[in-house]
Write a protein that holds these residues in place. Sequence first.
Motif, PDB file in Angstrom:
ATOM      1  N   ARG A 181       0.828  -1.215   0.000  1.00 48.80           N
ATOM      2  CA  ARG A 181       0.000   0.000   0.000  1.00 48.80           C
ATOM      3  C   ARG A 181       0.858   1.258   0.000  1.00 48.80           C
ATOM      4  O   ARG A 181       0.554   2.229  -0.729  1.00 48.80           O
ATOM      5  N   ASP A 182       1.923   1.265   0.818  1.00 47.87           N
ATOM      6  CA  ASP A 182       2.803   2.436   0.846  1.00 47.87           C
ATOM      7  C   ASP A 182       3.475   2.646  -0.506  1.00 47.87           C
ATOM      8  O   ASP A 182       3.591   3.786  -0.979  1.00 47.87           O
ATOM      9  N   GLU A 232       3.895   5.737  -5.465  1.00 49.44           N
ATOM     10  CA  GLU A 232       3.841   5.828  -6.929  1.00 49.44           C
ATOM     11  C   GLU A 232       2.728   6.763  -7.380  1.00 49.44           C
ATOM     12  O   GLU A 232       2.912   7.568  -8.301  1.00 49.44           O
ATOM     13  N   GLN A 233       1.565   6.674  -6.732  1.00 53.33           N
ATOM     14  CA  GLN A 233       0.463   7.552  -7.105  1.00 53.33           C
ATOM     15  C   GLN A 233       0.792   9.013  -6.802  1.00 53.33           C
ATOM     16  O   GLN A 233       0.533   9.904  -7.623  1.00 53.33           O
ATOM     17  N   LEU A 254      -3.252  17.815  -2.424  1.00 55.15           N
ATOM     18  CA  LEU A 254      -3.113  16.670  -1.533  1.00 55.15           C
ATOM     19  C   LEU A 254      -4.395  16.419  -0.750  1.00 55.15           C
ATOM     20  O   LEU A 254      -4.792  15.259  -0.531  1.00 55.15           O
ATOM     21  N   LYS A 255      -5.045  17.501  -0.326  1.00 53.84           N
ATOM     22  CA  LYS A 255      -6.319  17.342   0.383  1.00 53.84           C
ATOM     23  C   LYS A 255      -7.370  16.703  -0.535  1.00 53.84           C
ATOM     24  O   LYS A 255      -8.102  15.794  -0.122  1.00 53.84           O
ATOM     25  N   ALA A 315       3.361  10.200  -9.359  1.00 57.70           N
ATOM     26  CA  ALA A 315       2.712  10.523 -10.633  1.00 57.70           C
ATOM     27  C   ALA A 315       1.902  11.805 -10.527  1.00 57.70           C
ATOM     28  O   ALA A 315       1.899  12.638 -11.448  1.00 57.70           O
ATOM     29  N   LEU A 316       1.233  11.979  -9.382  1.00 56.80           N
ATOM     30  CA  LEU A 316       0.472  13.215  -9.168  1.00 56.80           C
ATOM     31  C   LEU A 316       1.393  14.420  -9.152  1.00 56.80           C
ATOM     32  O   LEU A 316       1.081  15.470  -9.741  1.00 56.80           O
ATOM     33  N   TRP A 317       2.561  14.273  -8.482  1.00 55.45           N
ATOM     34  CA  TRP A 317       3.488  15.402  -8.393  1.00 55.45           C
ATOM     35  C   TRP A 317       4.107  15.721  -9.761  1.00 55.45           C
ATOM     36  O   TRP A 317       4.338  16.909 -10.067  1.00 55.45           O
TER      37      TRP A 317
END
Length: 435
Positions: free
Chosen positions: A86-87, A92-93, A326-327, A96-98
């Motif tokens: 999970r971590d 990775e998510q 992030l929120k 990719a978001l950043w």
Amino acid sequence: DRVAHYRREEEARANQKQMKKMMEDFAQMDADAEAAAIAEAERLEREAREGKLREKEMKIFWANQKKDADKQANDRFILWSQKDERDRRGREQRSALWKGFAAKWRIREDRAAEKARLKTREWIKDKAASRNAVKRALTQLNKDFYSPPSVENQAREEARGSVGCLMMIHLMAMLFQMKQNGNEILMREWLLQFDHDQSGTIDAEEFLGICNSIDGLSLKADEVREIVQAMDANGDGVIVPSEFEKFAEQVERHCGVARSPWKIYIDKEQDMQCYHNIQTGEKVFDFEMTKKKLVEINEANLVAAAEHEARVDSWKLMNLDWEQTLKEYAARVLQRLYHSWHQNRLLDRLRFRMRKVMAAREFDHESFWASKIIAVYRGRNERRVIRPLVAKAYAKKMKKQGKDKGLVYYENTRTKEHYPHRPYLHRRYFPQIDW
């Protein structure tokens, strides 16, 4: 003599009696000893049997303990593996978001910087609006360039004359040339290219490779150690990217305006102060400085200061936007978790209803076949008891005289009733007999 004879006989009888008693005592002692030996042997056998039983129980106990411990260890390993997965998936998510977020804000930052540059250049061209501010900045630049060393500017003079300042300015020039050639790279990413052991830090040997890769820079080993000591804030002997970036900020503060192509430092070869344009490579020493060149440097510094301020504002907005992103990402994750939990709950309810329906159907099915089995069992018992009675109660006869001679009929032997057809009870309890 007779008295003596009687006395001897009496003594003999007493001796015999005493001997007999002694023999009985010895026999009793032997029997007691044998009984004690048997009891001791039984006790030892019982203790050995109980010891083997306890040993077996302890083996079973410790085997169960080991099994439980292995199961708990496996459960912990599974939980740890699931948490690690999970971590990893979360990292990775977020990465990719950043990447998408950083690319978006890099474009916004460049647009804001370009807008600030154009606006500042137009403002400088508008002499009526910018005359006083440009004049004050030029006066301060002239004072800063020609002022002699003093106690007040000692830290600035030491920074401008340091080897680290020279190295950093050459590095900035090389990174700018790479950007002009289409190979733009961040300072942190370029620095980590020399981290050969993948430790996340740069030691003295790796830093020597960095210095050798910078065009136009030739440093000795003691000068490299001096730069490493100047950058190493915590004194652990290695440099992390944050320490390198902090040192670059100090160089920007003492050796010119941030993001300005003109940097001021003390040239080692000429041993005098000079302005160095990291974009064009032009160097202007103090004896070559003219008012026109100072005006050019002043205008470049004003444009760079406006660009840097625009980029700083963009970074602040980017940080706020990143917190909001992030929120929102966390909210989406929680929403997915809630939907997953809600769907699982609905599925659990549906499974419970299905199990209830299937249990009811199974109960009905079992009840149906149970009633069938009971009916068969009861019918079998009933036929076992009633069939002999029914067989005796009915008889098949034929009339031997009269007009109905030869007619077959059935007769109840008890009531003498006649039936022209086969009685119902006979058909029921003898269905396979063609009577």
